[in-house]
Design a protein around this motif. Structure first.
Motif, mmCIF file in Angstrom:
data_model
loop_
_atom_site.group_PDB
_atom_site.id
_atom_site.type_symbol
_atom_site.label_atom_id
_atom_site.label_comp_id
_atom_site.label_asym_id
_atom_site.label_seq_id
_atom_site.Cartn_x
_atom_site.Cartn_y
_atom_site.Cartn_z
ATOM 1 N N PHE A 1 0.855 -1.194 0.000
ATOM 2 C CA PHE A 1 0.000 0.000 0.000
ATOM 3 C C PHE A 1 0.888 1.240 0.000
ATOM 4 N N ASP A 2 0.605 2.158 -0.902
ATOM 5 C CA ASP A 2 1.425 3.365 -1.050
ATOM 6 C C ASP A 2 0.566 4.589 -0.771
ATOM 7 N N PRO A 3 0.714 5.188 0.413
ATOM 8 C CA PRO A 3 -0.142 6.326 0.775
ATOM 9 C C PRO A 3 0.016 7.491 -0.197
ATOM 10 N N GLY A 4 1.118 7.507 -0.936
ATOM 11 C CA GLY A 4 1.305 8.560 -1.920
ATOM 12 C C GLY A 4 0.344 8.436 -3.098
ATOM 13 N N ARG A 5 -0.310 7.286 -3.208
ATOM 14 C CA ARG A 5 -1.177 7.081 -4.365
ATOM 15 C C ARG A 5 -2.644 6.963 -3.989
ATOM 16 N N GLY A 6 -3.028 7.547 -2.855
ATOM 17 C CA GLY A 6 -4.440 7.507 -2.483
ATOM 18 C C GLY A 6 -4.611 7.042 -1.060
ATOM 19 N N THR A 7 -5.840 7.158 -0.549
ATOM 20 C CA THR A 7 -6.076 6.800 0.849
ATOM 21 C C THR A 7 -6.215 5.286 0.994
ATOM 22 N N ALA A 8 -6.099 4.836 2.239
ATOM 23 C CA ALA A 8 -6.256 3.416 2.526
ATOM 24 C C ALA A 8 -7.661 2.947 2.153
ATOM 25 N N ARG A 9 -8.663 3.765 2.476
ATOM 26 C CA ARG A 9 -10.039 3.381 2.189
ATOM 27 C C ARG A 9 -10.231 3.180 0.690
ATOM 28 N N SER A 10 -9.673 4.117 -0.059
ATOM 29 C CA SER A 10 -9.806 4.054 -1.503
ATOM 30 C C SER A 10 -9.107 2.802 -2.050
ATOM 31 N N TRP A 11 -7.936 2.511 -1.499
ATOM 32 C CA TRP A 11 -7.182 1.330 -1.932
ATOM 33 C C TRP A 11 -7.970 0.046 -1.657
ATOM 34 N N ILE A 12 -8.554 -0.013 -0.460
ATOM 35 C CA ILE A 12 -9.304 -1.205 -0.065
ATOM 36 C C ILE A 12 -10.541 -1.390 -0.948
#
Lengths: 217, 249
Positions: A98-109
């Motif tokens: 997971f790369d916080p530079g590329r979006g939020t955790a919620r969005s990634w999930i």
């Protein structure tokens, strides 16, 4: 004890919006956004180190959103559970990526959940080409179902209002793609418009939703 | 960058592209920060749409997920990604860049030490520990390299040890084990070249069935033994073993 999340990417960006920003007052209210996104990022960082407690807490926080979305796309309850299981095992496996530079955790999930759900329906469809589009059209408009369900919470109400603010074509394109799991070509077929139009409606529909919901990314 | 590709951000964020289109667009995203930013925002938007459809999963789903996660190896992070981002985010001297890295490493170490300490101090609830043990047992039994080794003949009851080198743990399984004599208890031992170390007491359930995670790590080169000891167990075995399982066999 603090667990650092990697903020601090500030890629300077300029781009032209195709539509002027349209941000209603309620979208500016920080409380209007789902809380706990920082917490999700901290939890993911712990999950990446194999912390089972953190994994359990992460599940507590996002299981309903993941399962709800997966069920919406996949429909079949047993398959929805399987896909939800795949999603969480994938989160466990890839948390370190997971790369916080590329979006939020919620969005990634949620992106991972949607991707898996769509993969499931598409591979099922490849296996059974006989289910033609006309047959699926008879299942009714996904939007009506969404509209029925989005009564209970404020967030649902907000999303519903934002969907209402779209043009019919934008809304149908977004709903058929996102909740229906359809490709832009299938949507073009369902709506009887060129697929180029579907692509642009998907884009400007989502841009309008973004502005209406006051999404931070 | 073609104008056509540029309009695909929405279809991409909604997963409405075919696989071929998706791969082509992902190549474009690497080279087009404007599109990458727009995708980020539109994915955050679709995440909101997704969350609006929420519905709680059946309660037993978590048990299946946890059991599978425990036997799933986690991917390592991409090495150097954080450093690259720090470099992009701040400008500073070489020394200035190195300090946050060291701090991060120290913080990570502290977190690790604190978690281990918390575990050892038993700060986790009893139920949590019981759950954890059950999970470890399941993880050993389900490990791809799990080996079942039967006890040497002549012992008491039917005993086997399931060992997984990958998990570094072993589970003692017995059937038809008679209850220990009054005021006595069964105790397990892991025996290596430097001698036996205690691996836990055994509680015999109905029909002499036992499933017991051995305390501590196991490499698969040891012997597992069970003796009869005083209530509460002993630090060294004081009697001849009633069961011996040679993991090397």
């Amino acid at each position: 004890m603090t667990i650092g999340t990697e903020q601090g990417t500030s890629v300077a960006l300029t781009w032209t919006r195709r539509e002027p920003p349209h941000r209603p007052a309620q979208a500016q209210d920080p409380a209007a956004r789902p809380a706990g996104d920082d917490a999700l990022e901290r939890l993911l960082a712990l999950v990446a180190r194999g912390d089972e407690q953190a994994f359990a807490e992460l599940y507590q926080r996002v299981a309903a959103a993941v399962f709800g979305l997966v069920s919406k796309v996949v429909r079949n309850p047993a398959q929805s559970e399987e896909v939800t299981q795949e999603v969480f095992v994938e989160l466990w496996r890839t948390a370190a990526r997971f790369d916080p530079g590329r979006g939020t955790a919620r969005s990634w999930i949620m992106t991972c959940a949607h991707r898996r759900a769509v993969d499931r329906v598409r591979s099922a469809e490849r296996a059974a080409r006989r289910d033609d589009l006309a047959g699926r059209r008879d299942q009714g408009r996904p939007y009506d179902e969404v509209a029925e369900q989005v009564e209970t919470t404020l967030e649902r109400e907000r999303v519903r209002r934002s969907l209402d603010a779209l043009t019919d074509l934008q809304r149908e394109a977004v709903v058929l793609a996102y909740y229906g799991g359809h490709t832009h070509r299938e949507i073009a077929e369902l709506l009887g418009v060129p697929s180029g139009t579907v692509k642009t409606r998907l884009r400007d529909g989502l841009i309008r939703l973004r502005d209406h919901l006051g999404v931070d990314a | 960058m073609s104008a056509d590709l540029h309009t695909l951000t929405g279809a991409y964020a909604a997963h409405a592209l075919s696989d071929t289109e998706r791969l082509a667009f992902e190549r474009h995203l690497d080279a087009c920060p404007a599109c990458a930013q727009e995708v980020r925002e539109l994915e955050a938007t679709t995440a909101r749409l997704g969350a609006a459809a929420d519905s709680p999963p059946p309660p037993e789903l978590w048990d299946r997920i946890r059991a599978e996660a425990l036997v799933t190896r986690q991917l390592p992070p991409v090495v150097g990604r954080g450093e690259r981002r720090r470099r992009a985010g701040r400008r500073g001297t070489a020394a200035g860049r190195r300090v946050p890295l060291l701090l991060a490493a120290a913080a990570a170490l502290l977190v690790a030490v604190l978690s281990v300490t918390a575990l050892n101090l038993g700060l986790l609830g009893r139920a949590d520990r019981a759950d954890r043990t059950a999970d470890l047992v399941a993880a050993v039994l389900a490990a791809p390299d799990a080996r079942r080794v039967a006890a040497q003949p002549g012992g008491t009851g039917q005993a086997t040890v399931v060992v997984s080198r990958q998990r570094g743990r072993a589970v003692f399984v017995a059937d038809g084990l008679p209850p220990a004599p009054a005021d006595r208890t069964y105790e397990l031992w892991v025996v290596n070249r430097s001698g036996p170390r205690p691996a836990g007491l055994v509680e015999v359930a109905g029909e002499g069935r036992v499933t017991r995670l051995l305390d501590g790590p196991v490499t698969g080169n040891e012997q597992v033994a069970m003796t009869v000891e005083r209530q509460g167990g002993a630090a060294r075995p004081t009697s001849e073993p009633v069961v011996v399982v040679d993991l090397k066999a």
